[in-house]
Design a protein around this motif. Structure first.
Motif, PDB file in Angstrom:
ATOM      1  N   GLU A 252     100.225  64.195  37.603  1.00 30.26           N
ATOM      2  CA  GLU A 252      99.789  64.092  36.144  1.00 30.26           C
ATOM      3  C   GLU A 252     100.208  65.704  35.822  1.00 30.26           C
TER       4      GLU A 252
ATOM      5  N   ARG B 122      99.823  67.402  32.158  1.00 23.11           N
ATOM      6  CA  ARG B 122      99.521  67.907  31.231  1.00 23.11           C
ATOM      7  C   ARG B 122      99.925  68.771  30.350  1.00 23.11           C
TER       8      ARG B 122
ATOM      9  N   SER C  93      99.533  63.960  28.543  1.00 29.44           N
ATOM     10  CA  SER C  93      99.864  64.230  30.100  1.00 29.44           C
ATOM     11  C   SER C  93     100.812  62.755  30.414  1.00 29.44           C
TER      12      SER C  93
END
Length: 382
Positions: free
Chosen positions: A130, A132, A137
Motif C-alpha cells: 500500500e 500512501r 493510497s
C-alpha cells in the motif's frame, strides 16, 4: 526486451491470485492456445514485445504472455532453450531462479505460428504494498527504483525505510539472480528500475521480462539514463553491457541516489564488512576497457563480504576516468522586490603585505617625538 511497467502495476507478471511456482503445475514445455483453456481479460496490452498478458482462468497464478506476430523465426527455439535452461543448474540455483523471476514455463504455439507466446507465473503478492500519497493510497507492485531514493522518501509513502542493511539484502538477491543468468550464458540487458520489484518486508527482489533473455548477445535497445558508454550505438548488448547496467542499478539502490552523486558516494564509501564493494562497483562503472569489467558473480561475492580479486592491476589514479560531475543546485530565483535592491559589492580582505607608505609615516612620527623629548631635556638643564 524492455516492456514499460504500467503505473497501475498491471505488467506482464502482475495480477490477482496466488503466486505460482513452475513446479506446481506440470505442463508440457510447449502447449497450444486451446490447451490453456479460457483466458481472462488482459491485465496489460501492447507493451514492448507483447500484444497482451492474460491470466489463465483455469490455472490461478499463471499468465499467458502473447507476442506480436512479427517475432523472429528462431524465437521458438530460443524460448525452448530458456524453458529448459534451469535443468542445467544445481537445485539451489533453480530454487533461487524460480523464486526470484517470472521464468517462462511453457511455449505457446498454434498452427502456422510456433511462438505465439509463453506461460509465466504471476509475481508473488509479497511484492505488492500500500503506497500512501497524501490522502490517497494505492496497493500496487513496488518497483525497485524506490531503493534509489532516500529513507525519508520511502517512509513518506508509508513503506518501512530499508536502511543500509535492507538495501544490501536486496542488492545481494539481485546479484544472485544476475550471477545465475551469467552462469547460463544469458544476456538480460534490461537492468533498470522498471524491470524488478522490491519487497520491503522480505528484503527481496523479483525480476520480470526474463523471457527476453538471449544467449551471448542481443539487440541493445536504447534505455534513457542506462546507456553503456563503452557499447557503441547500433552494436549488440553482451555480458559486459550487463555488467555496466547491473553495477549502475546496484550503485543507485545501495546509496539511495539516482544521479551522478551515487558515483561520488560509492567512491567515498568504506562499508563495514564489505570493503571490496566500492572497488567492484567503480571498476564496473569506470573501466576504460569494457572486457575488464567485473562479473555479476564478483559483485555478489563482494556484497557477501567476500574478497575482490582483480584479473588485472588497478590503473593508476591518472589513468582512471574522472567521476561524472555532481549535480549542481539550481540558482535561487529572486522575487520582483529583491531584483530592485542594490547589490553590495563584496569588500576585499585587507592585504597582508606591509604598506611601504605607512611604514615611512610611522618613522617620521617617531623622529618628531624623539626631537620634542630632547628639546624638553635641554630646556630643563638651562
Amino acid at each position: 526486451m524492455t516492456e514499460p511497467h504500467l503505473i497501475d502495476g498491471a505488467d506482464d507478471s502482475a495480477g490477482a491470485g496466488p503466486a505460482a511456482d513452475p513446479r506446481d503445475w506440470v505442463l508440457p514445455r510447449a502447449v497450444s492456445v486451446s490447451d490453456l483453456g479460457p483466458l481472462a481479460e488482459p491485465i496489460s496490452e501492447h507493451n514492448g514485445q507483447a500484444i497482451a498478458v492474460r491470466p489463465l482462468t483455469n490455472h490461478p497464478g499463471w499468465l499467458a504472455k502473447l507476442y506480436r506476430p512479427d517475432q523472429h523465426p528462431e524465437d521458438a527455439h530460443r524460448l525452448d532453450q530458456l524453458i529448459s535452461a534451469p535443468d542445467t543448474l544445481s537445485e539451489s540455483d533453480r530454487t533461487v531462479l524460480y523464486a526470484g523471476t517470472c521464468w517462462p514455463a511453457s511455449r505457446i504455439h498454434e498452427p502456422g505460428n510456433p511462438a505465439v507466446g509463453c506461460v509465466i507465473p504471476m509475481a508473488p503478492e509479497q511484492y505488492r504494498c500500500e503506497l500512501r500519497r497524501g490522502e490517497f493510497s494505492d496497493r500496487r507492485f513496488v518497483e525497485i527504483d524506490w531503493l534509489a531514493k532516500s529513507d525519508e522518501s520511502i517512509r513518506g509513502v508509508g513503506l518501512p525505510p530499508p536502511g543500509f542493511a535492507g538495501r544490501l539484502a536486496a542488492c545481494i538477491e539481485l546479484t544472485d539472480l544476475a550471477a545465475i543468468l551469467e552462469r547460463l550464458g544469458l544476456v538480460y540487458s534490461d537492468w533498470s528500475f522498471s524491470n524488478a520489484f522490491w519487497s520491503p518486508d522480505q528484503r527481496s527482489v523479483y525480476l520480470i521480462d526474463v523471457d527476453g533473455c538471449q544467449p551471448k548477445k542481443m539487440p541493445d535497445l536504447h534505455q534513457p539514463n542506462w546507456a553503456d558508454p563503452l557499447t557503441p550505438a547500433g552494436t549488440d548488448a553482451d555480458e559486459y553491457t550487463d555488467s555496466y547496467r547491473l553495477g549502475l542499478l546496484v550503485a543507485k539502490c545501495l546509496t539511495g541516489r539516482r544521479d551522478a552523486s551515487a558515483f561520488h558516494t560509492i567512491a567515498a564509501s568504506h562499508w563495514r564488512n564489505q570493503p571490496a564493494v566500492s572497488e567492484v562497483l567503480l571498476d564496473m562503472l569506470l573501466a576504460t576497457d569494457r572486457e575488464r569489467r567485473p562479473s555479476a558473480a564478483q559483485l555478489n561475492q563482494a556484497l557477501n563480504s567476500g574478497p575482490y580479486l582483480r584479473t588485472a592491476p588497478r590503473p593508476t589514479r591518472t589513468e582512471l576516468p574522472p567521476l561524472p560531475p555532481q549535480p549542481t543546485q539550481a540558482p535561487i530565483r529572486q522575487t520582483p522586490a529583491e531584483t530592485h535592491k542594490p547589490v553590495k559589492e563584496p569588500q576585499s580582505a585587507p592585504s597582508k603585505a606591509p604598506d611601504p607608505g605607512s611604514q615611512v609615516g610611522v618613522g617620521w612620527i617617531l623622529v618628531i617625538v624623539i626631537a620634542v623629548i630632547l628639546l624638553f631635556v635641554i630646556a630643563s638643564n638651562h
